[in-house]
Design an enzyme around this catalytic site. Sequence first.
Site, PDB file in Angstrom:
ATOM      1  CG  ASP A  52     -26.418 -26.245 -54.326  1.00  0.00           C
ATOM      2  OD1 ASP A  52     -26.226 -27.350 -54.887  1.00  0.00           O
ATOM      3  OD2 ASP A  52     -26.237 -26.066 -53.118  1.00  0.00           O
ATOM      4  CB  SER A 130     -12.088 -37.108 -63.097  1.00  0.00           C
ATOM      5  OG  SER A 130     -10.822 -37.323 -62.524  1.00  0.00           O
ATOM      6  CE1 TYR A 143     -13.632 -35.526 -58.045  1.00  0.00           C
ATOM      7  CE2 TYR A 143     -12.141 -37.135 -59.023  1.00  0.00           C
ATOM      8  CZ  TYR A 143     -12.762 -35.901 -59.058  1.00  0.00           C
ATOM      9  OH  TYR A 143     -12.529 -35.060 -60.134  1.00  0.00           O
ATOM     10  CE  LYS A 147     -15.717 -36.050 -61.305  1.00  0.00           C
ATOM     11  NZ  LYS A 147     -16.429 -34.961 -62.014  1.00  0.00           N
TER      12      LYS A 147
END
Length: 282
Positions: A52, A130, A143, A147
């Site tokens: 993790d 992304s 998100y 990124k």
Amino acid sequence: MAQQLIVVTGASTGMGASAARELARRGFHVLAGVRRDPDAFRAPGIEPVLLDITEPGQVAALAARVADDPRELHAVVNNAGIQVNAPVEALPMAEWRRVFEVNLFGHIAVTQALLPALLRSRGRVVNISSVGGKAAMPTYGAYAGAKFALEAVSDSLRREVEPLGVRVVVVEPGGVRTEMAARGVATANRLATGMTPEQDARYGRLVQAINSLMSSGTESGLTADAAARVIAKAVMARKPRTRYTIGRDAALITRLTRVLPDRALDRVIAAGVRRHYPAATA
């Protein structure tokens, strides 16, 4: 290559699992990071490791595993990630922090831990970003924010360590057929139930439209195996580019962000989202 290691984080499913298999097939010994023992899979050349990336003890154990191995570390593929979508106003701060812990700070922690080995081997860091690291869709604030930050950290790191022999590469996927989008839709729906009535009036139909857009983009996207071949190219190219896109949608959007002014890009994105809006109810 049989004498070289590669670390792939987030290798339980999707692109991470496919990348681990592809790199093992090409002769590397892959340390495939998984968060839980039941997620571990074994195949020739693949060694699952409990990882993790937000747990310092597990990151330290990974670094120790690499340091104890006589084989060189050729690359770390920072692939682990989560998708959390909600309007900026409605996303609880705990969720903002969780997204950044996984999608940014965890990658930095793994990179810091493995850089001594990469500097010795003159290896490389491959950060899976992304298309959201180039264009921020509505509800993608957390998100895309992580990124965008990963893209910036990658640029800074590249300028620090490439003179020392370590290559830094960013991979920018668009739509890829993995479980991540379905989990993202489920998370978005869960978060939407926590919106106030006023927030739901403002953003409810937008959330539904983004969920529909996300699902359709995934269904028409590349397979995880096709994405893995691009990741393998980033890992193995003798003179890698600084960035690779995965899929036509990612290639198109990254080009548009370079040539269109903000307002024009706003209109393009709005038109794409508008097609997915549910019909208005009386």
